[in-house]
Design a protein around this motif. Structure first.
Motif, PDB file in Angstrom:
ATOM      1  N   PRO A  33      13.833  21.375 -11.039  1.00 25.69           N
ATOM      2  CA  PRO A  33      14.665  22.301 -10.973  1.00 25.69           C
ATOM      3  C   PRO A  33      15.358  22.296  -9.329  1.00 25.69           C
ATOM      4  CG  PRO A  33      12.577  22.893 -10.359  1.00 25.69           C
ATOM      5  CD  PRO A  33      12.201  21.519 -11.064  1.00 25.69           C
ATOM      6  N   PRO A  34      16.501  22.957  -8.961  1.00 20.98           N
ATOM      7  CA  PRO A  34      17.206  22.829  -7.781  1.00 20.98           C
ATOM      8  C   PRO A  34      16.298  23.568  -6.817  1.00 20.98           C
ATOM      9  CG  PRO A  34      18.329  24.433  -9.097  1.00 20.98           C
ATOM     10  CD  PRO A  34      17.288  23.896  -9.760  1.00 20.98           C
ATOM     11  N   GLY A  35      16.515  23.032  -5.481  1.00 17.62           N
ATOM     12  CA  GLY A  35      15.555  23.591  -4.333  1.00 17.62           C
ATOM     13  C   GLY A  35      15.386  22.477  -3.178  1.00 17.62           C
ATOM     14  N   THR A  36      14.556  22.939  -2.337  1.00 18.82           N
ATOM     15  CA  THR A  36      14.276  21.992  -1.199  1.00 18.82           C
ATOM     16  C   THR A  36      12.968  21.444  -1.311  1.00 18.82           C
ATOM     17  OG1 THR A  36      15.579  23.375   0.379  1.00 18.82           O
ATOM     18  CG2 THR A  36      13.989  21.840   1.231  1.00 18.82           C
ATOM     19  N   VAL A  37      12.988  20.088  -1.337  1.00 15.50           N
ATOM     20  CA  VAL A  37      11.611  19.400  -1.595  1.00 15.50           C
ATOM     21  C   VAL A  37      10.661  19.644  -0.333  1.00 15.50           C
ATOM     22  CG1 VAL A  37      10.478  17.408  -1.928  1.00 15.50           C
ATOM     23  CG2 VAL A  37      12.572  17.587  -3.250  1.00 15.50           C
ATOM     24  N   ARG A  38       9.608  20.199  -0.793  1.00 22.06           N
ATOM     25  CA  ARG A  38       8.569  20.670   0.391  1.00 22.06           C
ATOM     26  C   ARG A  38       7.558  19.516   0.696  1.00 22.06           C
ATOM     27  NH1 ARG A  38       8.227  25.969   1.469  1.00 22.06           N
ATOM     28  NH2 ARG A  38       6.814  25.548   2.990  1.00 22.06           N
ATOM     29  N   PHE A  39       7.188  18.567  -0.334  1.00 22.10           N
ATOM     30  CA  PHE A  39       6.334  17.693   0.031  1.00 22.10           C
ATOM     31  C   PHE A  39       6.587  16.320  -1.120  1.00 22.10           C
ATOM     32  CE2 PHE A  39       4.010  20.086  -3.207  1.00 22.10           C
ATOM     33  CZ  PHE A  39       3.453  19.210  -3.931  1.00 22.10           C
ATOM     34  N   THR A  40       6.104  15.225  -0.491  1.00 20.46           N
ATOM     35  CA  THR A  40       6.108  14.095  -1.454  1.00 20.46           C
ATOM     36  C   THR A  40       5.051  13.182  -1.219  1.00 20.46           C
ATOM     37  OG1 THR A  40       8.509  13.940  -1.296  1.00 20.46           O
ATOM     38  CG2 THR A  40       7.328  11.999  -2.375  1.00 20.46           C
ATOM     39  N   VAL A  41       4.247  12.980  -2.252  1.00 20.30           N
ATOM     40  CA  VAL A  41       2.903  12.222  -2.120  1.00 20.30           C
ATOM     41  C   VAL A  41       2.910  10.949  -2.996  1.00 20.30           C
ATOM     42  CG1 VAL A  41       0.615  12.206  -2.451  1.00 20.30           C
ATOM     43  CG2 VAL A  41       1.415  14.075  -1.308  1.00 20.30           C
ATOM     44  N   ALA A  42       2.832   9.890  -2.295  1.00 17.20           N
ATOM     45  CA  ALA A  42       2.719   8.505  -3.218  1.00 17.20           C
ATOM     46  C   ALA A  42       1.290   8.003  -3.662  1.00 17.20           C
ATOM     47  CB  ALA A  42       3.157   7.276  -2.518  1.00 17.20           C
ATOM     48  N   THR A  75       5.972  18.605   7.381  1.00 16.71           N
ATOM     49  CA  THR A  75       5.687  18.447   5.887  1.00 16.71           C
ATOM     50  C   THR A  75       4.904  16.934   5.829  1.00 16.71           C
ATOM     51  OG1 THR A  75       6.988  18.385   3.728  1.00 16.71           O
ATOM     52  CG2 THR A  75       7.680  17.029   5.780  1.00 16.71           C
ATOM     53  N   THR A  76       4.950  16.894   4.345  1.00 18.04           N
ATOM     54  CA  THR A  76       4.044  15.671   3.867  1.00 18.04           C
ATOM     55  C   THR A  76       5.087  14.827   3.392  1.00 18.04           C
ATOM     56  OG1 THR A  76       1.961  17.017   3.175  1.00 18.04           O
ATOM     57  CG2 THR A  76       1.965  14.963   2.452  1.00 18.04           C
ATOM     58  N   HIS A  77       4.962  13.331   3.599  1.00 13.53           N
ATOM     59  CA  HIS A  77       5.860  12.420   2.973  1.00 13.53           C
ATOM     60  C   HIS A  77       4.758  11.442   2.529  1.00 13.53           C
ATOM     61  CE1 HIS A  77       9.000  14.067   5.548  1.00 13.53           C
ATOM     62  NE2 HIS A  77       8.044  13.978   6.582  1.00 13.53           N
ATOM     63  N   GLY A  78       5.699  10.758   1.447  1.00 11.38           N
ATOM     64  CA  GLY A  78       5.028   9.455   0.898  1.00 11.38           C
ATOM     65  C   GLY A  78       5.295   8.314   1.817  1.00 11.38           C
ATOM     66  N   ILE A 106       0.868  -1.006   0.011  1.00 13.67           N
ATOM     67  CA  ILE A 106      -0.001   0.124   0.068  1.00 13.67           C
ATOM     68  C   ILE A 106       1.021   1.335  -0.040  1.00 13.67           C
ATOM     69  CG2 ILE A 106      -1.851   1.251   1.477  1.00 13.67           C
ATOM     70  CD1 ILE A 106      -2.728  -1.481   2.512  1.00 13.67           C
ATOM     71  N   VAL A 107       0.461   2.279  -0.992  1.00 15.99           N
ATOM     72  CA  VAL A 107       1.137   3.431  -0.570  1.00 15.99           C
ATOM     73  C   VAL A 107       0.125   4.505  -0.395  1.00 15.99           C
ATOM     74  CG1 VAL A 107       2.860   3.027  -2.337  1.00 15.99           C
ATOM     75  CG2 VAL A 107       0.685   3.831  -3.392  1.00 15.99           C
ATOM     76  N   GLY A 108       0.840   5.673   0.132  1.00 14.87           N
ATOM     77  CA  GLY A 108      -0.140   6.894   0.344  1.00 14.87           C
ATOM     78  C   GLY A 108       0.734   7.886   0.986  1.00 14.87           C
ATOM     79  N   ASP A 109       0.260   8.759   1.603  1.00 12.62           N
ATOM     80  CA  ASP A 109       1.052   9.972   2.315  1.00 12.62           C
ATOM     81  C   ASP A 109       0.560  10.052   3.744  1.00 12.62           C
ATOM     82  OD1 ASP A 109      -0.707  12.648   2.329  1.00 12.62           O
ATOM     83  OD2 ASP A 109      -1.159  11.324   0.606  1.00 12.62           O
ATOM     84  N   PHE A 110       1.478  10.958   4.327  1.00 17.69           N
ATOM     85  CA  PHE A 110       1.135  11.206   5.841  1.00 17.69           C
ATOM     86  C   PHE A 110       1.919  12.422   6.188  1.00 17.69           C
ATOM     87  CE2 PHE A 110       5.310   9.081   6.111  1.00 17.69           C
ATOM     88  CZ  PHE A 110       5.952   9.691   7.352  1.00 17.69           C
ATOM     89  N   GLN A 111       1.510  12.926   7.334  1.00 18.95           N
ATOM     90  CA  GLN A 111       2.126  14.298   7.692  1.00 18.95           C
ATOM     91  C   GLN A 111       2.764  14.202   9.340  1.00 18.95           C
ATOM     92  OE1 GLN A 111      -0.246  17.972   7.179  1.00 18.95           O
ATOM     93  NE2 GLN A 111      -1.206  17.336   5.351  1.00 18.95           N
ATOM     94  N   ASP A 112       3.748  14.888   9.393  1.00 22.22           N
ATOM     95  CA  ASP A 112       4.368  14.789  10.612  1.00 22.22           C
ATOM     96  C   ASP A 112       4.647  15.814  11.462  1.00 22.22           C
ATOM     97  OD1 ASP A 112       6.385  16.256   9.110  1.00 22.22           O
ATOM     98  OD2 ASP A 112       7.979  14.800   9.441  1.00 22.22           O
ATOM     99  N   GLY A 113       3.819  16.845  10.985  1.00 23.37           N
ATOM    100  CA  GLY A 113       3.571  18.187  11.816  1.00 23.37           C
ATOM    101  C   GLY A 113       4.524  19.389  10.884  1.00 23.37           C
TER     102      GLY A 113
END
Length: 331
Positions: free
Chosen positions: A140-149, A118-121, A109-116
């Motif tokens: 593009p370069p930068g800091t990844v703010r969220f990932t959703v599977a 950011t959002t992670h897959g 199973i895949v999905g996403d969750f929040q840890d307070g």
């Protein structure tokens, strides 16, 4: 009473001929080779959930369904196996909680969750959870703010989207093959999100242009745009091995689900619902998604195809008519 009429050398009353003719005509009138596709709808509501908070997101070939619901002040994922519900919560998830979006035939199973912050897959295998975070830098370069599977196939390939900010233009699709990430961006568009993948590695999702949202099908890096005729916007959400694609579109009347079979679109509307979104499909053609009867009152649904029974052929019905007339003649 009308007088008898001579028919092929014999006298037959007109009403008899008329009745026979009407019978044959009526049979031929319904002798159409067309088939009528239909679905049987089952509502999905997680027991104990806040009423109107259940959403279904994915289904595998065993009929197992995943999605999310709200209980208390927390969002939870769920696994529905034949009407038996199991709650899915990623350890360490915050009150914003866990959402399950896709499931393969192995029950991964895949999905996403929040840890307070950011959002992670996530990937759930058995009782073990693995976070999924697109590594930086991917262009593009930068800091990844969220990932959703969003989706997973039987080979374990995972698709979803990630971003560097809150703007839709910052969203990019991704393909995760054993921890190796490939960025997916529809040429000429922005805000790409990958949402479903089949066993052949064909991917569906959506992207933005300057005015609207479109669905897409990605076959080995070749992108085809998906637009439901007459829609203001279209999003493709799921794909099976027969390349049947489901999703939703918006027109002047609201949100509707759709099934795209080789470019032929079937509208999916849950009876009595104001809005319908189709989000997952398995190889048997079973479709899951969410319907809303009013704003923010949601129910999951399972749409099961009703077998299409061909109507009698014109030739067979014509034969019946000939027999009727032959009988009249014999009499």
């Amino acid at each position: 009473m009308l007088p008898p009429t001579k028919f092929r050398g014999r006298y037959v009353r007109p009403k008899t001929i008329l009745a026979a003719t009407m019978a044959v005509g009526s049979l031929l009138a319904v002798a159409s080779p067309a088939r009528a596709a239909a679905f049987s709808f089952t509502t999905i509501d997680v027991p104990g959930a806040i009423p109107g908070s259940t959403r279904a997101g994915g289904i595998n070939n065993s009929g197992q369904i995943v999605g999310s619901f709200v209980a208390g002040a927390t969002t939870h994922g769920f696994l529905d196996t034949g009407g038996s519900f199991t709650t899915i919560d990623v350890p360490g998830a915050s009150g914003a909680g866990t959402v399950a979006s896709g499931i393969n035939d192995a029950g991964q199973i895949v999905g996403d969750f929040q840890d307070g912050t950011t959002t992670h897959g996530f990937l759930k295998v058995g009782g073990s959870f693995t976070p999924i975070d697109v590594p930086a830098p991917l262009p593009p370069p930068g800091t990844v703010r969220f990932t959703v599977a969003r989706g997973i196939n039987d080979a374990g390939q995972i698709v979803g989207n990630f971003g560097f900010g809150t703007n839709a233009a910052d969203s990019h699709g991704f393909l995760d093959t054993g921890g190796s990430f490939t960025q997916l961006d529809v040429p000429g568009g922005f805000g790409t999100a990958a949402r479903g993948i089949n066993e052949a590695g064909q991917i569906v999702g959506d992207f933005q242009d300057s005015t609207t949202m479109h669905g897409f099908l990605d076959v080995g890096g070749s992108f085809t745009t998906i637009d439901v005729p007459g829609a203001h916007s279209t999003s493709a959400q799921g794909i099976n091995d027969a390349v049947q694609i489901v999703g939703y579109f918006i027109d002047s009347t609201g949100d509707h689900g759709f099934l795209d079979t080789g470019g032929s679109f079937t509208i999916i509307d849950v009876p009595g619902a104001s809005f319908t979104t189709a989000e997952g499909i398995n190889d048997a053609g079973q479709i899951v998604g969410t319907s809303e009867s009013s704003f923010a009152v949601a129910h999951g649904f399972l749409a099961t195809p009703v077998s299409m029974v061909p109507e009698p052929s014109s030739l067979a019905l014509l034969s019946v008519g000939v027999i009727v007339l032959w009988t009249i003649r014999r009499r």
